[in-house]
Design a protein around this motif. Sequence first.
Motif, PDB file in Angstrom:
ATOM      1  N   ILE A 138     -13.585   8.830 -18.571  1.00 48.01           N
ATOM      2  CA  ILE A 138     -13.239   8.372 -17.393  1.00 48.01           C
ATOM      3  C   ILE A 138     -11.655   8.958 -17.121  1.00 48.01           C
ATOM      4  N   ALA A 139     -11.539   9.755 -16.428  1.00 43.65           N
ATOM      5  CA  ALA A 139     -10.033  10.205 -16.005  1.00 43.65           C
ATOM      6  C   ALA A 139      -9.306   9.095 -15.082  1.00 43.65           C
ATOM      7  N   TRP A 140      -9.963   8.333 -14.562  1.00 45.29           N
ATOM      8  CA  TRP A 140      -9.138   7.356 -13.650  1.00 45.29           C
ATOM      9  C   TRP A 140      -9.238   5.797 -14.123  1.00 45.29           C
ATOM     10  N   LYS A 141      -8.075   5.002 -13.681  1.00 40.11           N
ATOM     11  CA  LYS A 141      -8.282   3.429 -14.215  1.00 40.11           C
ATOM     12  C   LYS A 141      -8.114   2.788 -12.933  1.00 40.11           C
ATOM     13  N   PHE A 183       0.897  -1.228   0.086  1.00 42.44           N
ATOM     14  CA  PHE A 183      -0.083   0.061   0.147  1.00 42.44           C
ATOM     15  C   PHE A 183       0.664   1.168  -0.004  1.00 42.44           C
ATOM     16  N   SER A 184       0.277   2.287  -0.863  1.00 38.76           N
ATOM     17  CA  SER A 184       1.073   3.466  -0.743  1.00 38.76           C
ATOM     18  C   SER A 184       0.077   4.801  -0.864  1.00 38.76           C
ATOM     19  N   VAL A 185       0.526   5.854  -0.647  1.00 41.64           N
ATOM     20  CA  VAL A 185      -0.698   6.952  -0.626  1.00 41.64           C
ATOM     21  C   VAL A 185      -0.196   7.502  -2.135  1.00 41.64           C
ATOM     22  N   GLU A 186      -1.338   8.081  -2.756  1.00 44.68           N
ATOM     23  CA  GLU A 186      -1.186   8.668  -3.778  1.00 44.68           C
ATOM     24  C   GLU A 186      -0.917  10.156  -3.780  1.00 44.68           C
ATOM     25  N   LYS A 187       0.093  10.688  -4.613  1.00 43.60           N
ATOM     26  CA  LYS A 187       0.574  12.125  -4.320  1.00 43.60           C
ATOM     27  C   LYS A 187      -0.466  12.999  -4.811  1.00 43.60           C
ATOM     28  N   ASP A 188      -1.215  12.671  -5.898  1.00 40.46           N
ATOM     29  CA  ASP A 188      -2.190  13.775  -6.535  1.00 40.46           C
ATOM     30  C   ASP A 188      -3.697  13.132  -6.601  1.00 40.46           C
ATOM     31  N   ILE A 189      -4.481  13.507  -5.612  1.00 43.86           N
ATOM     32  CA  ILE A 189      -5.765  12.904  -5.631  1.00 43.86           C
ATOM     33  C   ILE A 189      -6.589  13.831  -6.476  1.00 43.86           C
ATOM     34  N   TYR A 190      -6.192  15.013  -6.685  1.00 43.20           N
ATOM     35  CA  TYR A 190      -7.213  15.997  -7.451  1.00 43.20           C
ATOM     36  C   TYR A 190      -7.270  15.327  -8.738  1.00 43.20           C
ATOM     37  N   ARG A 191      -6.230  14.780  -9.577  1.00 45.59           N
ATOM     38  CA  ARG A 191      -6.574  14.147 -10.866  1.00 45.59           C
ATOM     39  C   ARG A 191      -7.658  13.322 -11.010  1.00 45.59           C
ATOM     40  N   TYR A 192      -8.124  12.566  -9.850  1.00 42.11           N
ATOM     41  CA  TYR A 192      -9.326  11.703  -9.904  1.00 42.11           C
ATOM     42  C   TYR A 192     -10.651  12.229 -10.158  1.00 42.11           C
ATOM     43  N   GLY A 193     -10.582  13.521  -9.622  1.00 41.13           N
ATOM     44  CA  GLY A 193     -11.947  14.218  -9.920  1.00 41.13           C
ATOM     45  C   GLY A 193     -12.898  13.722  -8.632  1.00 41.13           C
ATOM     46  N   PHE A 194     -12.731  13.218  -7.529  1.00 41.25           N
ATOM     47  CA  PHE A 194     -13.770  12.702  -6.765  1.00 41.25           C
ATOM     48  C   PHE A 194     -14.248  13.819  -5.868  1.00 41.25           C
ATOM     49  N   GLY A 195     -15.262  13.569  -5.051  1.00 35.64           N
ATOM     50  CA  GLY A 195     -15.966  14.671  -4.607  1.00 35.64           C
ATOM     51  C   GLY A 195     -15.091  15.049  -3.034  1.00 35.64           C
ATOM     52  N   LYS A 196     -15.304  16.174  -2.647  1.00 32.93           N
ATOM     53  CA  LYS A 196     -14.405  16.817  -1.661  1.00 32.93           C
ATOM     54  C   LYS A 196     -14.391  16.015  -0.236  1.00 32.93           C
ATOM     55  N   GLU A 197     -15.361  15.047   0.069  1.00 31.68           N
ATOM     56  CA  GLU A 197     -15.167  14.206   1.280  1.00 31.68           C
ATOM     57  C   GLU A 197     -13.842  13.248   1.170  1.00 31.68           C
ATOM     58  N   LEU A 257     -10.364  12.421   1.388  1.00 30.67           N
ATOM     59  CA  LEU A 257      -9.219  13.169   1.607  1.00 30.67           C
ATOM     60  C   LEU A 257      -8.030  12.634   1.358  1.00 30.67           C
ATOM     61  N   GLN A 258      -7.930  11.193   0.753  1.00 27.20           N
ATOM     62  CA  GLN A 258      -6.923  10.566   0.323  1.00 27.20           C
ATOM     63  C   GLN A 258      -7.180   9.412  -0.570  1.00 27.20           C
ATOM     64  N   VAL A 259      -6.390   8.946  -1.327  1.00 29.89           N
ATOM     65  CA  VAL A 259      -6.615   7.503  -2.174  1.00 29.89           C
ATOM     66  C   VAL A 259      -5.257   6.732  -1.944  1.00 29.89           C
ATOM     67  N   VAL A 260      -5.395   5.438  -1.501  1.00 29.65           N
ATOM     68  CA  VAL A 260      -4.681   4.485  -1.268  1.00 29.65           C
ATOM     69  C   VAL A 260      -4.450   3.565  -2.323  1.00 29.65           C
TER      70      VAL A 260
END
Length: 371
Positions: free
Chosen positions: A254-257, A141-155, A157-160
């Motif tokens: 869709i921006a994410w895979k 597991f690792s934390v994604e550096k740029d979560i804004y590129r996914y376009g998810f809602g403001k709730e 806070l992070q993507v693992v």
Amino acid sequence: MISYWEKAHFLKYDLIVIGAGIVGMSTAIQYKLKFPQSRIAILERGVFPSGASTKNAGFACFGSLTEILDDLNMMSEEEVLALVEKRYQGLHAIRKVFGDETLGYQDKGGFELITSQEVSALDQMNRINKLLMPLFGEDVFSVEKDIYRYGFGKEVLQVVKNKFEGELDTGKYILALWDKCQQLGIRLHSGAEVLIIDDNQIHVKEPVTYDVIRFESAKIAICTNAFAKRFFPELDIFPGRGLVMVSKPLQSKIAWKGAFHYDKGYVYFREVEGNRLLIGGGRNLDFEGERTETFEVNSLLRSYLEKLTRSVVFPDQKVEFEMEWTGIMAFGETKKPIIQKVSANTVVGVRLGGMGVAIGWQAGTELVDLL
């Protein structure tokens, strides 16, 4: 009413498998490969497998960060590690046997959306990576550096990210199992509802005449997951229904895979062919209502998934759904599958806890060893 030909050729086998899902076909195939001269039949009450084998979301996963942490609340580290190993080895095995192209396997990784409800899990990530190190040799597991590129809602806070997870085409996987059964000469009887298992006799209701047909087999493997409770009421099994929905083609690409998890894995979503969203889950909103063997859609869960799509997954895009279906999984007081003998010549392989894709083939291996 049985004909001379039916009695002579269709009723006696060396192994009968009840249930033509992933576990059932995996068991039949591996038994035939080990004992090439054996006569094998699979009995299935539906046109397609009746549980969740053709109704799942196609996730090739073994557990998100919060799922594994949740498991540690109920099991020891050794038990959790063994469970993850079983799932990962199972995924590796089917890829080796059938090939990624045949399965439609895509190695895009697994991801988990972290909200304020799960943010404390990030403090445990190093602990879980250390726990899994003997299996993978590196951090899972690792934390994604740029979560804004996914376009998810403001709730969110992070993507693992889990680099070892992927996704596959459920239909292609079942077709691969069907094709292998056919190549090996394994008989598949659909529309065969099993009424009674009596020693080496299996009583089946004929769907046209409603006669009771009696099959005979030296060995029997029961692979009906949640429905095994009908034959063995004492087993620690209860059904868990799962809802899956697929959207119409989306206007924006869709921006994410990848394969995504939300709310400790109770919600899951991914892209499917045609720029469509597949999203499912939410049974934790109504555990009691979803503890059922019926296939209706729970309107509470449908509304929840639609709202989640609008607020979290695609907050700036209109999404319309055109398909929905349910599948029946099996759960118990523990996530460990039930793979055991119930008599001298009968085994059961059930209670896969929603991980049939990951451990179905491995369950078949273990059942063959017991037989």
